[in-house]
Design an enzyme around this catalytic site. Structure first.
Site, PDB file in Angstrom:
ATOM      1  N   ALA A  90     -16.863  12.003  -6.230  1.00 28.24           N
ATOM      2  CA  ALA A  90     -16.246  13.066  -5.422  1.00 28.24           C
ATOM      3  C   ALA A  90     -15.428  14.014  -6.302  1.00 28.24           C
ATOM      4  CB  ALA A  90     -15.353  12.445  -4.353  1.00 28.24           C
ATOM      5  N   CYS A  98      14.564  -0.957  14.812  1.00 32.41           N
ATOM      6  CA  CYS A  98      14.168   0.409  15.162  1.00 32.41           C
ATOM      7  C   CYS A  98      15.436   1.253  15.296  1.00 32.41           C
ATOM      8  CB  CYS A  98      13.388   0.411  16.476  1.00 32.41           C
ATOM      9  SG  CYS A  98      13.085   2.081  17.121  1.00 32.41           S
ATOM     10  N   GLN A 136     -10.410   9.269   7.325  1.00 33.44           N
ATOM     11  CA  GLN A 136     -10.243   7.867   7.721  1.00 33.44           C
ATOM     12  C   GLN A 136      -9.185   7.221   6.841  1.00 33.44           C
ATOM     13  OE1 GLN A 136     -14.476   6.106   8.355  1.00 33.44           O
ATOM     14  NE2 GLN A 136     -14.705   7.888   7.055  1.00 33.44           N
ATOM     15  N   HIS A 144      -7.292   7.372  11.509  1.00 37.44           N
ATOM     16  CA  HIS A 144      -6.960   5.946  11.435  1.00 37.44           C
ATOM     17  C   HIS A 144      -5.478   5.704  11.130  1.00 37.44           C
ATOM     18  CE1 HIS A 144     -11.462   4.817  10.559  1.00 37.44           C
ATOM     19  NE2 HIS A 144     -11.233   5.157  11.809  1.00 37.44           N
ATOM     20  N   GLY A 187     -17.291  10.460   0.508  1.00 38.76           N
ATOM     21  CA  GLY A 187     -16.712   9.164   0.132  1.00 38.76           C
ATOM     22  C   GLY A 187     -16.534   8.189   1.267  1.00 38.76           C
ATOM     23  N   ARG A 247       0.859  -1.207   0.000  1.00 39.75           N
ATOM     24  CA  ARG A 247       0.000   0.000   0.000  1.00 39.75           C
ATOM     25  C   ARG A 247       0.892   1.253   0.000  1.00 39.75           C
ATOM     26  NH1 ARG A 247      -2.282  -3.585  -0.675  1.00 39.75           N
ATOM     27  NH2 ARG A 247      -2.076  -2.595  -2.677  1.00 39.75           N
ATOM     28  N   VAL A 292      -5.621   6.397   5.051  1.00 43.38           N
ATOM     29  CA  VAL A 292      -4.251   6.284   5.521  1.00 43.38           C
ATOM     30  C   VAL A 292      -3.272   6.737   4.427  1.00 43.38           C
ATOM     31  CG1 VAL A 292      -4.818   4.520   7.214  1.00 43.38           C
ATOM     32  CG2 VAL A 292      -4.218   3.802   4.899  1.00 43.38           C
TER      33      VAL A 292
HETATM   34  P1  NAD Z   1     -15.572   2.282   2.472  1.00 37.36           P
HETATM   35  O1  NAD Z   1     -14.819   1.463   1.471  1.00 37.36           O
HETATM   36  O2  NAD Z   1     -16.323   1.574   3.533  1.00 37.36           O
HETATM   37  O3  NAD Z   1     -16.630   3.199   1.687  1.00 37.36           O
HETATM   38  C1  NAD Z   1     -16.295   3.969   0.576  1.00 37.36           C
HETATM   39  C2  NAD Z   1     -17.510   4.780   0.151  1.00 37.36           C
HETATM   40  O4  NAD Z   1     -17.089   5.650  -0.896  1.00 37.36           O
HETATM   41  C3  NAD Z   1     -18.679   3.945  -0.384  1.00 37.36           C
HETATM   42  O5  NAD Z   1     -19.899   4.376   0.204  1.00 37.36           O
HETATM   43  C4  NAD Z   1     -18.671   4.243  -1.883  1.00 37.36           C
HETATM   44  O6  NAD Z   1     -19.962   4.255  -2.458  1.00 37.36           O
HETATM   45  C5  NAD Z   1     -18.058   5.620  -1.928  1.00 37.36           C
HETATM   46  N1  NAD Z   1     -17.342   5.910  -3.184  1.00 37.36           N
HETATM   47  C6  NAD Z   1     -16.650   5.059  -3.972  1.00 37.36           C
HETATM   48  N2  NAD Z   1     -16.122   5.724  -5.006  1.00 37.36           N
HETATM   49  C7  NAD Z   1     -16.483   7.014  -4.873  1.00 37.36           C
HETATM   50  C8  NAD Z   1     -16.250   8.191  -5.641  1.00 37.36           C
HETATM   51  N3  NAD Z   1     -15.522   8.178  -6.758  1.00 37.36           N
HETATM   52  N4  NAD Z   1     -16.796   9.368  -5.194  1.00 37.36           N
HETATM   53  C9  NAD Z   1     -17.550   9.407  -4.065  1.00 37.36           C
HETATM   54  N5  NAD Z   1     -17.805   8.322  -3.316  1.00 37.36           N
HETATM   55  C10 NAD Z   1     -17.263   7.145  -3.705  1.00 37.36           C
HETATM   56  O7  NAD Z   1     -14.508   3.277   3.092  1.00 37.36           O
HETATM   57  P2  NAD Z   1     -14.560   4.115   4.435  1.00 37.36           P
HETATM   58  O8  NAD Z   1     -15.939   4.580   4.718  1.00 37.36           O
HETATM   59  O9  NAD Z   1     -13.442   5.082   4.333  1.00 37.36           O
HETATM   60  O10 NAD Z   1     -14.230   3.127   5.646  1.00 37.36           O
HETATM   61  C11 NAD Z   1     -13.452   1.997   5.647  1.00 37.36           C
HETATM   62  C12 NAD Z   1     -12.008   2.075   6.130  1.00 37.36           C
HETATM   63  O11 NAD Z   1     -11.220   1.828   4.979  1.00 37.36           O
HETATM   64  C13 NAD Z   1     -11.395   3.300   6.674  1.00 37.36           C
HETATM   65  O12 NAD Z   1     -11.119   3.085   8.001  1.00 37.36           O
HETATM   66  C14 NAD Z   1     -10.061   3.483   5.939  1.00 37.36           C
HETATM   67  O13 NAD Z   1      -8.996   3.578   6.861  1.00 37.36           O
HETATM   68  C15 NAD Z   1      -9.889   2.242   5.152  1.00 37.36           C
HETATM   69  N6  NAD Z   1      -9.354   2.391   3.786  1.00 37.36           N
HETATM   70  C16 NAD Z   1      -8.555   3.461   3.461  1.00 37.36           C
HETATM   71  C17 NAD Z   1      -8.122   3.633   2.149  1.00 37.36           C
HETATM   72  C18 NAD Z   1      -7.257   4.838   1.822  1.00 37.36           C
HETATM   73  O14 NAD Z   1      -6.506   5.304   2.664  1.00 37.36           O
HETATM   74  N7  NAD Z   1      -7.369   5.402   0.626  1.00 37.36           N
HETATM   75  C19 NAD Z   1      -8.494   2.715   1.163  1.00 37.36           C
HETATM   76  C20 NAD Z   1      -9.298   1.622   1.539  1.00 37.36           C
HETATM   77  C21 NAD Z   1      -9.739   1.471   2.860  1.00 37.36           C
END
Ligand code: NAD
Length: 240
Positions: free
Chosen positions: A223, A139, A94, A112, A179, A59, A96
């Site tokens: 978004a 470390c 949320q 997170h 999102g 990642r 990372v």
């Molecule tokens: P989630 O995967 O549960 O939900 C993502 C939401 O975003 C969904 O409701 C989906 O419909 C919506 N979505 C998808 N594509 C979109 C777009 N182009 N525009 C607008 N909305 C869109 O993710 P979450 O709610 O963030 O929670 C889950 C956990 O996943 C978090 O704790 C996070 O730490 C972790 N996570 C983080 C990453 C990252 O850092 N990018 C990636 C995957 C998961």
């Protein structure tokens, strides 16, 4: 909406989807083909630390291949504008990844944790690194071996800076969620807190989130398109 001076934006994986980082829930509870239990819980780490370190190494390496999208840039623009008028935009993410920062935002709370932060469990030292870690990594501070874990808040662990997040929501005029599926607490509960405090609330998401009915308004779509539109509207209303 009335005059908006202070805004809190809660972001989730959906804001980074158009940058090429896969969300959890859009792939049926999997993240890059792994179950949440395997790679995002303390139990998963205890059962197979090599796999978990490899997952987060991948990642972290992926960050070098992705770029912020128009939603990240638009929020950074809004932050600067509100700041120049004596207000604030706090991004509570949320995520990372580091795409908000690379998009130019400065006031970002990673509730997170962060892929680019590492945590030595032997001496509690946290440090920034984009390197790959293994069970034989050392470390730099205490020289403990095999004790470095990703500085990521896993399911069952306490999110970071909750007091600060609650204070910024208490003092904001508008709470916006972008999102996020609204399935992971405590983040999913912030809209109810904001509503209870009499704040305006807006969600921007591809589909209705689980807590959609708590929001005054839901805008459904990508978004990368809807966030810049909303930011332009907000800047016009603020007279900038
Ligand atoms: P989630 O995967 O549960 O939900 C993502 C939401 O975003 C969904 O409701 C989906 O419909 C919506 N979505 C998808 N594509 C979109 C777009 N182009 N525009 C607008 N909305 C869109 O993710 P979450 O709610 O963030 O929670 C889950 C956990 O996943 C978090 O704790 C996070 O730490 C972790 N996570 C983080 C990453 C990252 O850092 N990018 C990636 C995957 C998961």
């Amino acid at each position: 909406m009335g005059k908006i001076k202070n805004i809190v934006v809660l972001t989730g994986a959906g804001i980074s989807a158009e940058s090429g980082i896969r969300t959890f829930r859009d792939t049926g509870g999997l993240w890059e083909d792994h179950s949440i239990e395997e790679v995002a819980t303390p139990q998963g780490y205890a059962a197979n630390p090599e796999l978990v370190l490899r997952f987060y190494n991948a990642r972290r390496a992926q960050l070098g291949t992705v770029k912020p999208n128009p939603a990240h840039f638009a929020l950074a623009r809004l932050e600067k504008s509100l700041l120049s008028k004596g207000g604030y935009l706090t991004i509570v993410t949320q995520n990372v990844d580091d795409l908000h920062e690379r998009g130019g935002a400065e006031n970002v709370i990673h509730m997170h944790g962060e892929l680019l932060s590492q945590w030595c469990r032997a001496c509690d030292h946290k440090f920034r690194s984009d390197a790959a870690f293994t069970l034989s990594s050392t470390c730099a501070k205490c020289e403990g071996v095999g004790k470095i874990r990703p500085d990521i808040v896993w399911f069952g662990e306490m999110p970071y800076r909750m007091d600060t997040i609650e204070t910024t929501i208490l003092n904001c005029d508008l709470f916006v969620s972008v999102g996020t599926s609204g399935a992971v607490y405590p983040a999913a509960g912030y809209v109810q807190m904001a509503r209870g405090l009499g704040k305006q609330t807006l969600e921007i998401n591809l589909e209705r989130s689980e807590g959609s009915h708590f929001f005054h308004e839901s805008r459904l779509g990508k978004a990368g398109e809807l966030v810049p539109q909303w930011v332009e509207e907000t800047l016009r209303q603020a007279g900038t």
